[in-house]
Write a protein that holds these residues in place. Structure first.
Motif, PDB file in Angstrom:
ATOM      1  N   ASN A  33      12.083   3.349   5.179  1.00 41.58           N
ATOM      2  CA  ASN A  33      10.845   2.613   5.509  1.00 41.58           C
ATOM      3  C   ASN A  33       9.832   2.619   4.371  1.00 41.58           C
ATOM      4  N   LYS A  34      10.347   2.566   3.153  1.00 40.97           N
ATOM      5  CA  LYS A  34       9.468   2.475   1.983  1.00 40.97           C
ATOM      6  C   LYS A  34       8.916   1.049   1.866  1.00 40.97           C
ATOM      7  N   ALA A  35       7.638   0.941   1.534  1.00 38.37           N
ATOM      8  CA  ALA A  35       7.019  -0.370   1.334  1.00 38.37           C
ATOM      9  C   ALA A  35       7.405  -0.890  -0.045  1.00 38.37           C
ATOM     10  N   ILE A  36       7.941  -2.105  -0.087  1.00 37.18           N
ATOM     11  CA  ILE A  36       8.467  -2.669  -1.327  1.00 37.18           C
ATOM     12  C   ILE A  36       7.575  -3.806  -1.818  1.00 37.18           C
ATOM     13  N   GLY A  37       7.169  -3.714  -3.080  1.00 37.15           N
ATOM     14  CA  GLY A  37       6.381  -4.763  -3.719  1.00 37.15           C
ATOM     15  C   GLY A  37       7.218  -5.502  -4.734  1.00 37.15           C
ATOM     16  N   LEU A  38       7.105  -6.828  -4.742  1.00 37.07           N
ATOM     17  CA  LEU A  38       7.870  -7.667  -5.658  1.00 37.07           C
ATOM     18  C   LEU A  38       6.925  -8.379  -6.620  1.00 37.07           C
ATOM     19  N   VAL A  39       7.257  -8.324  -7.912  1.00 36.19           N
ATOM     20  CA  VAL A  39       6.514  -9.075  -8.929  1.00 36.19           C
ATOM     21  C   VAL A  39       7.519  -9.987  -9.634  1.00 36.19           C
ATOM     22  N   PRO A  40       7.581 -11.260  -9.251  1.00 34.00           N
ATOM     23  CA  PRO A  40       8.516 -12.183  -9.909  1.00 34.00           C
ATOM     24  C   PRO A  40       7.937 -12.673 -11.233  1.00 34.00           C
TER      25      PRO A  40
END
Length: 297
Positions: A33-40
């Motif tokens: 349940n880790k919060a995942i951040g995406l930077v495209p």
């Protein structure tokens, strides 16, 4: 699993080249349940990208950066060919920033059989970037959709400089019910006001000296609007007296409603607007914008 490591300053960076590999790596974080951040990104990283990454690292448990120069969002083949590719330097920067994962797919990995679908964003296709870069938003929407499906982030981080593109991505997320939040990070600028962009690398020293006039033009237009000036007169004066004398001919300089990017002739007090510009300097196409809320001074 295709995985290789890049080490610098005692920080090891995990880099994946294939979709199965990155999905497998992310699976462990999701089960926790880790919060995942995406930077495209398309690489050629600068401080604007790093601000997106830092915002993700502040808020999220895991930050993944993607580097992929997406060919189907370029309507100009020469622009695609000249787009700066600096992968080794980018990886060094990402390692220093402590990014958790980097996804660096090939074109064949993302588009193994080509593309047979198409998005249509209605009136957004007829103004500003949509008008002057036909097919651009379709290409953005396809690659962003694929990245969202592959990574399944909680929040994706985008920069305000690409304001209309961000609006398209928000519409995509809403219409297709992606369970993803889009966070828009303010444009990062040089001390002279020039918006940071990978394309700035292509400017000569002379071109770099005049490039800040784009932001100065936006600021002057905004100030005159807030003083009650007429938009058409403000726009024409800016083009004729500021830009044209130094051989900057804007592709567009427009006042738009920030909500839907409809063209506006005159702002209404209490609403949010953007003044947007695209112009060529030494055959390098640069864009910028400024957001403001209309009201009485």
């Amino acid at each position: 699993m295709h995985l290789f490591s890049y080490s610098i300053s005692k920080q090891t960076l995990e880099i994946h080249e294939t979709i199965p590999a990155v999905k497998q790596h992310l699976r462990a974080f999701k089960t926790q349940n880790k919060a995942i951040g995406l930077v495209p990104t398309m690489g050629a990283l600068h401080q604007g990208h790093l601000e997106l990454i830092r915002q993700s690292k502040k808020q999220m448990d895991v930050t993944i950066v993607t580097i992929f120069v997406n060919p189907i969002q370029f309507n100009n083949p020469e622009d695609l060919q000249k787009y700066p590719r600096t992968l080794e330097a980018d990886l060094a920067v990402l390692s220093e920033e402590g990014v958790d994962i980097v996804f660096v797919p090939s074109e064949k990995e993302i588009y193994p059989e080509g593309i047979f679908m198409e998005f249509d964003f209605g009136t957004m296709e007829q103004v500003l970037e949509g008008r002057f870069r036909p097919g651009h938003f379709n290409g953005v929407a396809i690659v962003v959709s694929k990245l969202f499906h592959i990574v399944q982030p909680d929040i994706a981080f985008f920069g305000q400089k690409d304001l209309q593109q961000v609006s398209v991505v928000k519409r995509l997320v809403s219409d297709l019910s992606f369970g993803i939040e889009i966070e828009v990070v303010p444009t990062v600028r040089e001390t002279d006001g020039l918006a940071l962009s990978s394309r700035n690398q292509r400017l000569s020293p002379e071109g770099r000296k005049i490039a800040p006039l784009l932001y100065k033009t936006l600021t002057k237009c905004k100030d005159e609007l807030l003083m009650g000036g007429d938009w058409l007169k403000i726009k024409n004066n800016a083009i004729k007296k500021i830009l044209n004398p130094i051989e900057i001919n804007p592709e567009y300089l427009e006042l738009v409603d920030e909500a839907d990017f409809s063209l506006v002739q005159q702002p209404i007090p209490g609403k949010s607007y953007a003044i947007c510009i695209a112009a060529y300097i030494e055959q390098v196409r640069l864009i910028d914008n400024i957001i403001f809320r209309s009201g009485h001074i």
